[in-house]
Each structure stands twice: as structure tokens, then as C-alpha cells.
Design a protein around this motif. Structure first.
Motif, mmCIF file in Angstrom:
data_model
loop_
_atom_site.group_PDB
_atom_site.id
_atom_site.type_symbol
_atom_site.label_atom_id
_atom_site.label_comp_id
_atom_site.label_asym_id
_atom_site.label_seq_id
_atom_site.Cartn_x
_atom_site.Cartn_y
_atom_site.Cartn_z
ATOM 1 N N UNK A 127 0.825 -1.215 0.000
ATOM 2 C CA UNK A 127 0.000 0.000 0.000
ATOM 3 C C UNK A 127 0.854 1.258 0.000
ATOM 4 N N UNK A 128 1.950 1.240 0.735
ATOM 5 C CA UNK A 128 2.838 2.407 0.756
ATOM 6 C C UNK A 128 3.447 2.664 -0.616
ATOM 7 N N UNK A 129 3.876 1.586 -1.282
ATOM 8 C CA UNK A 129 4.467 1.754 -2.614
ATOM 9 C C UNK A 129 3.452 2.316 -3.600
ATOM 10 N N UNK A 154 -5.229 4.282 1.377
ATOM 11 C CA UNK A 154 -5.006 4.459 2.827
ATOM 12 C C UNK A 154 -6.120 3.808 3.636
ATOM 13 N N UNK A 155 -7.410 4.203 3.455
ATOM 14 C CA UNK A 155 -8.457 3.501 4.224
ATOM 15 C C UNK A 155 -8.565 2.020 3.863
ATOM 16 N N UNK A 156 -8.208 1.667 2.622
ATOM 17 C CA UNK A 156 -8.263 0.250 2.236
ATOM 18 C C UNK A 156 -7.344 -0.590 3.106
ATOM 19 N N UNK A 157 -6.107 -0.167 3.286
ATOM 20 C CA UNK A 157 -5.173 -0.960 4.073
ATOM 21 C C UNK A 157 -5.456 -0.832 5.569
ATOM 22 N N UNK A 158 -5.979 0.326 5.987
ATOM 23 C CA UNK A 158 -6.266 0.494 7.417
ATOM 24 C C UNK A 158 -7.474 -0.333 7.857
ATOM 25 N N UNK A 159 -8.403 -0.561 6.936
ATOM 26 C CA UNK A 159 -9.584 -1.349 7.291
ATOM 27 C C UNK A 159 -9.461 -2.813 6.916
ATOM 28 N N UNK A 160 -8.331 -3.205 6.359
ATOM 29 C CA UNK A 160 -8.182 -4.581 5.873
ATOM 30 C C UNK A 160 -8.137 -5.542 7.067
ATOM 31 N N UNK A 161 -9.003 -6.535 7.074
ATOM 32 C CA UNK A 161 -9.031 -7.474 8.213
ATOM 33 C C UNK A 161 -7.725 -8.245 8.333
ATOM 34 N N UNK A 181 0.667 -0.896 -12.670
ATOM 35 C CA UNK A 181 -0.192 0.114 -13.288
ATOM 36 C C UNK A 181 -0.074 1.451 -12.584
ATOM 37 N N UNK A 182 0.173 1.435 -11.272
ATOM 38 C CA UNK A 182 0.342 2.690 -10.537
ATOM 39 C C UNK A 182 1.659 3.374 -10.869
ATOM 40 N N UNK A 183 2.642 2.609 -11.324
ATOM 41 C CA UNK A 183 3.989 3.161 -11.535
ATOM 42 C C UNK A 183 4.283 3.531 -12.976
ATOM 43 N N UNK A 184 3.512 2.999 -13.924
ATOM 44 C CA UNK A 184 3.863 3.192 -15.338
ATOM 45 C C UNK A 184 3.856 4.658 -15.741
ATOM 46 N N UNK A 185 2.762 5.348 -15.481
ATOM 47 C CA UNK A 185 2.674 6.762 -15.872
ATOM 48 C C UNK A 185 3.731 7.579 -15.145
ATOM 49 N N UNK A 186 3.993 7.232 -13.887
ATOM 50 C CA UNK A 186 5.031 7.942 -13.137
ATOM 51 C C UNK A 186 6.385 7.792 -13.813
ATOM 52 N N UNK A 187 6.719 6.563 -14.204
ATOM 53 C CA UNK A 187 8.010 6.337 -14.865
ATOM 54 C C UNK A 187 8.090 7.109 -16.184
ATOM 55 N N UNK A 188 6.977 7.131 -16.928
ATOM 56 C CA UNK A 188 6.974 7.865 -18.197
ATOM 57 C C UNK A 188 7.140 9.356 -17.946
ATOM 58 N N UNK A 189 6.417 9.887 -16.965
ATOM 59 C CA UNK A 189 6.532 11.321 -16.666
ATOM 60 C C UNK A 189 7.944 11.684 -16.234
#
Length: 532
Positions: free
Chosen positions: A62-64, A103-110, A270-278
Motif C-alpha cells: 500500500x505504501x508503494x 489508505x483507508x483500504x489498508x487500514x480497514x483490511x481485516x 499500473x500505478x507506476x507506469x505513468x510515473x516512470x513515463x513522466x
């Protein structure tokens, strides 16, 4: 159709959101997709294998994802400020939304920070946040594609960017906080997306189906309207998002299986691709800017050097006729101050002054011509005649310096094509330098020898020899450099100008030290074949 780069406005030619992708970038995108599909094929047979006790890795994942998508959204908001584009604003808000939802996804993850999550959200809270995030990104991309093809007036932001961007960020944060509150407030009111902490319900099947439809719609629009590097890589992102949705919704055996974790890795991709291109395009743009600034600096320095050389050249060349004018003016005054003024000699001195004035004007124009591109006035010339003219112009300097002139001129010398003023400059400089080189000689005769003849079948050569002190061997390689001189009062421009003139006429200028005393300067000129 792809827009050509030179059709874009100057201030947008190098933006990742406007510049068309190159063939290399398209090939790279295809290879990335092929590699990801190959990895999917390898993963599918093991997708239902459980990986127990791996929930401890979720905070790192989640942090990454959070950092990658936050930085991506920040860079996209920068493009919003540059382009003032509503479409880019929607895309930046989409990446910010998916980043904050993690953030809420990982904080609420059982089972990660507690049996029912850190916020005690219940069984359905995490699934609701995951569903909104799964559908949200392709939906934002779809809106981005629809808005980016609107007219410039409709597609541009109308208000001040320094208010719109913070306002958009505040709206996204408020929406995420509201969704988080709904997710943790009352689990009984939420749709039943999970049957237990590891398995989804039948209702969940609508989530990957909706996400897939949105991805395919956005892909189709991007494919038909693709115009930029950003569009190309958004297509790759949507393909990766489809693979992730496929793994999480249809292939895996629920949470913490091989397929589920593979889907999470695709999500990180998928979260990193556009970042790497930018980042890559920003680095490329910075490198272009650095090269452009360096080139501009070199151009400016070259222009300043050219101006210095031009001004020094004019000062150097005009100094000779000015000196001659002063000498003839002094002589004219002396003739007039006699008891019986000699008017004939005075007229001759005044005539020489007039001739020197015209020669100075021609020299200025000639020096300008040396540094100017374009045609120059050239026609067949008799080099022997030019030599005689120069000796006539420098007669007073020769007489005052007590120099004996000897000429060995080939009477059958063929004509050359050239500019007479420029070639007279060369001869005058060489003769004057020879006279100056012998000014300190007291133990031998001061003899100036000028020779002309055939050097090669299609070239003539002119040699100017003095009986001076010669040139130190360590200076031989520098005598044609700008501003290099061995004279205490010299500017160091004469020989550089001579070399430029001779080479512009297709010849060559060089120097040799004599065996006994002095030095000899030689220059060649091609024969005028037409005149011959």
C-alpha cells in the motif's frame, strides 16, 4: 491520425501530454504488454494456490502504491497548471483519488492491523473501498478521453489555476474522507460484497465486470483518438488494470492466494507506469533544455568573439591608411610652410590623402565581407599588378625604414579570380609585417624580396621574404590565431585576416623561417581557368 510535432504550439511541443509518441516508444509499450501477458500466462496455473500469513506484506504494498500514485498526480497537476486543461485536471484528480483510497483500504483490511482492521470497519468496508477504487480509475480515464477532444475554449479552465488545483485536491480529499466514514460507520448498511474475510460474494462479480467494461471503453476511445505519449501509456495502464481485474475477480481463490498477490503486483505496475513515463520525459526535456541553454551560450559567446574580431580587424586594417594619411598631411604642411610653398608637392600629398581615405573605406567594407555570408565581388586579376600597387602605397614606409625592395615577378603569370581590395589587404599586411620585422636590424642590409610564380599546374604562389629576426619556433603554430602577436603594439589580427581572405579565395597561407635570417610568408591562389 497522429498530430505531427511541428503542428503543435511552441509552448506545448515537448509536453508528454501533447507530443506524439515516437516509434521507439510504441515498440517499448508493445514489449511491456507482451512481457506482462507472458507473466500472466505463467501465473494462471498457480493462481489458486494459497499463500497463508502474507498479510504482513500489505502495508509495504500500500505504501508503494500510495507514493507512486501521489507523485503521479502531483506531476499531472503541474501539467494542469501549464495547459489549463479540464481533461488533465480530471486525470490528475483520478490518480489522487486512487492514491488516497489505498489508505483507508489498508487500514480497514481485516487481519493487517487487527482482526477487523485498524478502524474497526467490519467485513464490507474494505471491499466497498476496493470496489470504488477498482471502478474509479478507468472511469476517470474515460472522462479524460472525452474531455480532451473538446474545443480549446470548452476544454480550457476558465478560472485561476492557483484556486482550481487546490480546490480540486480539497474536493477529492473530502470525497475520500466521506467514503471512509460511510465504510466504517455501519457495516449493516453496506452492500454484501464479502461472505467472509477471504471470499467474495456473488454481488462482487458486478465490480470486475463494470471495471472491465469501463477499461475497454476507455481503451477504444484512446485507440481511436490517441495523440500523445501520455495517451499511449494510459492504454498500457488500462491493459494492466484489466489483467489485475481479471486475476482478482475471476482467477484467484480469494485473498492471499497466488493469483490475488499477482493481481496486486500488476496493480503496483499500473500505478507506476505513468510515473516512470513522466519522470523519463521530464528528464529528457531537462536534457534538451540544458543542451539548448549550452548551445545558446556558445552561440552568444561566438557572436561576441566575432564582434571583437570584427572591431579589432577594422582597427588593425584602418590603422595603416590612417598612418599614411597623417604622414602625407605632415609632408603637405611642410611643403606649404616653406618660404616658397611647393604647390605641386602639396597637391601630391593631398591626392595621397584622398587615395588613402578611399582605401580605408574599401578596407572597412572588405573586412565586413570576410565575416559576411553571400557573394563577393570577384573578377580576373593580375597579381603582379596588385604587388606593384601595394609597393606604391607602402613606398613612404619603405623609405622611412631604409628597406631595399627586390622583386622577382613572373611576367607570364596567369590571372586569378579574386577581390582586389581583399588581396591588397593580404599583400599590405605581409609587406608591413616584413618591414616591422627588420626595424631592429642593424648588422645587415634590410632587404624585402617579393616573388611570384607558378606553384602547381593550376595555382600561383606569392612569397614575401624579409631579413629580420625570424619567428621563434614555439610560436609558429600560433601566428594565425586571433589576438596573438609578437609586437608590443600589435592587435594580433592581421595574419588571421590574411589567412581568412586567402582561404576564402581557395588558396593557402603559411610561413617558413629562412635558413640564415628572417622569415618568408607564402600564399597560393588558384588560376582563373576561364581567363586562361
Amino acid at each position: 491520425m497522429l498530430r505531427l510535432e511541428n503542428e503543435l504550439p511552441d509552448d506545448r511541443k515537448f509536453l508528454v501530454s501533447t507530443v506524439p509518441p515516437s516509434r521507439g516508444q510504441v515498440r517499448l509499450a508493445v514489449w511491456v504488454l507482451l512481457a506482462l501477458v507472458l507473466a500472466l500466462i505463467v501465473t494462471v496455473p498457480f493462481a489458486r494456490v494459497p499463500l497463508n500469513d502474507t498479510q504482513i506484506l500489505l502495508p509495504a504494498y500500500a505504501t508503494a502504491v500510495l507514493m507512486a500514485e501521489l507523485i503521479t498526480s502531483a506531476l499531472l497537476f503541474v501539467l494542469v497548471a501549464i495547459q489549463r486543461s479540464r481533461a488533465m485536471l480530471v486525470l490528475a484528480a483520478g490518480y489522487l483519488s486512487t492514491a488516497l483510497l489505498i489508505i483507508p483500504w489498508v487500514l480497514t483490511f481485516p487481519g493487517v492491523f487487527g482482526p477487523s482492521g485498524l478502524l474497526d470497519a467490519g467485513l464490507q468496508g474494505t471491499a466497498l473501498i476496493a470496489a470504488v477504487r477498482r471502478i474509479g480509475l478507468p472511469l476517470f480515464v474515460l472522462v479524460y478521453v472525452l474531455l480532451k477532444d473538446s474545443s480549446p475554449t470548452e476544454g480550457d479552465l476558465s478560472g485561476p489555476v492557483n484556486r482550481i488545483v487546490p480546490g480540486s485536491i480539497a474536493a477529492v480529499v473530502a470525497a475520500i474522507c466521506g467514503l471512509t466514514w460511510i465504510s466504517v460507520s455501519d457495516d449493516a448498511l453496506l452492500p454484501r460484497l464479502m461472505t467472509d474475510t477471504s471470499r467474495v460474494s456473488a454481488i462482487w462479480s458486478y465490480v470486475p465486470a463494470t471495471a472491465s467494461i469501463l477499461c475497454l471503453a476507455a481503451l477504444a476511445l484512446l485507440w481511436s483518438r490517441r495523440r500523445s505519449v501520455l495517451d499511449l501509456w494510459l492504454m498500457v495502464v488500462l491493459c494492466v488494470w484489466l489483467i489485475e481485474t481479471f486475476l482478482l475477480g475471476y482467477i484467484s481463490a480469494g485473498r492471499f492466494s497466488v493469483g490475488w498477490w499477482a493481481g496486486r503486483l500488476y496493480g503496483l505496475m499500473s500505478a507506476s507506469l505513468v510515473l516512470l513515463v513522466l519522470l523519463s520525459e521530464t528528464t529528457t526535456l531537462y536534457a534538451r533544455l540544458a543542451r539548448s541553454v549550452s548551445s545558446e551560450r556558445r552561440t552568444r559567446e561566438a557572436r561576441l568573439t566575432t564582434m571583437e574580431v570584427l572591431s579589432a580587424s577594422i582597427a588593425h586594417e584602418v590603422n595603416q591608411p590612417l598612418t599614411s594619411m597623417v604622414t602625407h598631411a605632415d609632408a603637405g604642411l611642410r611643403w606649404l610652410q616653406r618660404e616658397q610653398p611647393d604647390l605641386d608637392e602639396t597637391k601630391a600629398a593631398l591626392k595621397s590623402i584622398v587615395n588613402d581615405g578611399h582605401r580605408a573605406a574599401k578596407i572597412i567594407e572588405s573586412v565586413r565581407t570576410v565575416f559576411r555570408k553571400g557573394a563577393q565581388d570577384r573578377f580576373p586579376l593580375n597579381v603582379n599588378g596588385l604587388i606593384q600597387d601595394v609597393l606604391g602605397q607602402t613606398q613612404s614606409d619603405v623609405r622611412l625604414s631604409r628597406v631595399a625592395v627586390q622583386t622577382e615577378l613572373d611576367g607570364d603569370l596567369p590571372a586569378v579570380t579574386g577581390n582586389p581590395v581583399q588581396l591588397q589587404q593580404v599583400l599590405t599586411n605581409l609587406v608591413t609585417n616584413a618591414i616591422d620585422a627588420m626595424s631592429t636590424v642593424t648588422d645587415r642590409a634590410r632587404v624585402l624580396r617579393i616573388r611570384s610564380g607558378i606553384h602547381e599546374p593550376h595555382c600561383i604562389v606569392v612569397s614575401v621574404e624579409d631579413a629580420g629576426t625570424g619567428l621563434d619556433a614555439k610560436h609558429e603554430d600560433r601566428i594565425f590565431e586571433p589576438f596573438f602577436t609578437t609586437k608590443s603594439y600589435g592587435l594580433g589580427m592581421g595574419l588571421m585576416i590574411c589567412q581568412s581572405i586567402v582561404e576564402s579565395h581557395g588558396g593557402r597561407l603559411w610561413m617558413t623561417n629562412n635558413l640564415r635570417h628572417g622569415a618568408t610568408f607564402h600564399f597560393t591562389l588558384p588560376v582563373d581557368e576561364t581567363a586562361a
